[in-house]
Design a protein around this motif. Sequence first.
Motif, PDB file in Angstrom:
ATOM      1  N   GLU A  46      17.025  52.249 -37.628  1.00  0.00           N
ATOM      2  CA  GLU A  46      18.394  51.769 -37.418  1.00  0.00           C
ATOM      3  C   GLU A  46      19.089  51.514 -38.750  1.00  0.00           C
ATOM      4  OE1 GLU A  46      18.040  49.318 -33.230  1.00  0.00           O
ATOM      5  OE2 GLU A  46      17.188  48.435 -35.033  1.00  0.00           O
ATOM      6  N   ALA A  47      18.380  50.928 -39.687  1.00  0.00           N
ATOM      7  CA  ALA A  47      18.962  50.643 -40.995  1.00  0.00           C
ATOM      8  C   ALA A  47      19.316  51.928 -41.722  1.00  0.00           C
ATOM      9  CB  ALA A  47      18.001  49.798 -41.824  1.00  0.00           C
ATOM     10  N   TYR A  48      18.437  52.938 -41.648  1.00  0.00           N
ATOM     11  CA  TYR A  48      18.709  54.215 -42.304  1.00  0.00           C
ATOM     12  C   TYR A  48      19.943  54.870 -41.676  1.00  0.00           C
ATOM     13  CZ  TYR A  48      18.168  58.881 -44.166  1.00  0.00           C
ATOM     14  OH  TYR A  48      18.409  60.076 -44.794  1.00  0.00           O
ATOM     15  N   LEU A  54      27.566  54.416 -42.995  1.00  0.00           N
ATOM     16  CA  LEU A  54      28.378  53.686 -43.975  1.00  0.00           C
ATOM     17  C   LEU A  54      28.679  54.564 -45.182  1.00  0.00           C
ATOM     18  CD1 LEU A  54      26.578  50.244 -43.787  1.00  0.00           C
ATOM     19  CD2 LEU A  54      28.996  50.663 -43.259  1.00  0.00           C
ATOM     20  N   GLY A  55      27.703  55.331 -45.637  1.00  0.00           N
ATOM     21  CA  GLY A  55      27.912  56.229 -46.763  1.00  0.00           C
ATOM     22  C   GLY A  55      28.938  57.303 -46.452  1.00  0.00           C
ATOM     23  N   GLN A  56      28.877  57.865 -45.258  1.00  0.00           N
ATOM     24  CA  GLN A  56      29.859  58.874 -44.857  1.00  0.00           C
ATOM     25  C   GLN A  56      31.260  58.270 -44.796  1.00  0.00           C
ATOM     26  OE1 GLN A  56      28.614  60.823 -41.240  1.00  0.00           O
ATOM     27  NE2 GLN A  56      26.605  61.310 -42.089  1.00  0.00           N
ATOM     28  N   LEU A  66      37.752  48.652 -47.926  1.00  0.00           N
ATOM     29  CA  LEU A  66      36.723  48.693 -46.887  1.00  0.00           C
ATOM     30  C   LEU A  66      35.689  49.777 -47.181  1.00  0.00           C
ATOM     31  CD1 LEU A  66      38.689  48.132 -43.557  1.00  0.00           C
ATOM     32  CD2 LEU A  66      36.996  46.624 -44.582  1.00  0.00           C
ATOM     33  N   ASN A  67      36.140  50.896 -47.726  1.00  0.00           N
ATOM     34  CA  ASN A  67      35.226  51.978 -48.048  1.00  0.00           C
ATOM     35  C   ASN A  67      34.300  51.591 -49.198  1.00  0.00           C
ATOM     36  OD1 ASN A  67      37.684  52.935 -46.721  1.00  0.00           O
ATOM     37  ND2 ASN A  67      36.681  54.916 -46.774  1.00  0.00           N
ATOM     38  N   LEU A  73      27.268  48.247 -49.164  1.00  0.00           N
ATOM     39  CA  LEU A  73      26.302  47.912 -48.126  1.00  0.00           C
ATOM     40  C   LEU A  73      25.320  49.059 -47.909  1.00  0.00           C
ATOM     41  CD1 LEU A  73      25.295  45.843 -46.155  1.00  0.00           C
ATOM     42  CD2 LEU A  73      27.015  46.591 -44.529  1.00  0.00           C
ATOM     43  N   ALA A  74      25.808  50.297 -47.916  1.00  0.00           N
ATOM     44  CA  ALA A  74      24.912  51.450 -47.772  1.00  0.00           C
ATOM     45  C   ALA A  74      23.891  51.462 -48.906  1.00  0.00           C
ATOM     46  CB  ALA A  74      25.715  52.749 -47.757  1.00  0.00           C
ATOM     47  N   GLY A  75      24.347  51.212 -50.132  1.00  0.00           N
ATOM     48  CA  GLY A  75      23.444  51.174 -51.270  1.00  0.00           C
ATOM     49  C   GLY A  75      22.384  50.102 -51.136  1.00  0.00           C
ATOM     50  N   ARG A  76      22.785  48.939 -50.650  1.00  0.00           N
ATOM     51  CA  ARG A  76      21.825  47.848 -50.453  1.00  0.00           C
ATOM     52  C   ARG A  76      20.799  48.186 -49.385  1.00  0.00           C
ATOM     53  NH1 ARG A  76      24.883  42.273 -50.086  1.00  0.00           N
ATOM     54  NH2 ARG A  76      22.748  41.586 -49.806  1.00  0.00           N
TER      55      ARG A  76
END
Length: 83
Positions: A46-48, A54-56, A66-67, A73-76
Amino acid sequence: MSDKAVPQDPFGLAGVPDHRDYAQRLAELLERGTTQPPLAVLSAEEAYTAAELLGQYAQLDPTAALNQLAATLAGRLYARLGT
């Protein structure tokens, strides 16, 4: 059984008036999250998936607030997943 409903807005985001204020509130929550111990609420899969989405989203308009939060958040998430 109690009549009290479970709060649907535990992070105080429902009453935020616009995208700029919403982005600011999310940034504050993200910063607060760096000082608290992590709590696993998602499986690795789920996290992946969340990190990928989020990355997209972050790539759609990399300069929007927001982006940028989505990218952070995606990086974290990726860092915690070790990918």
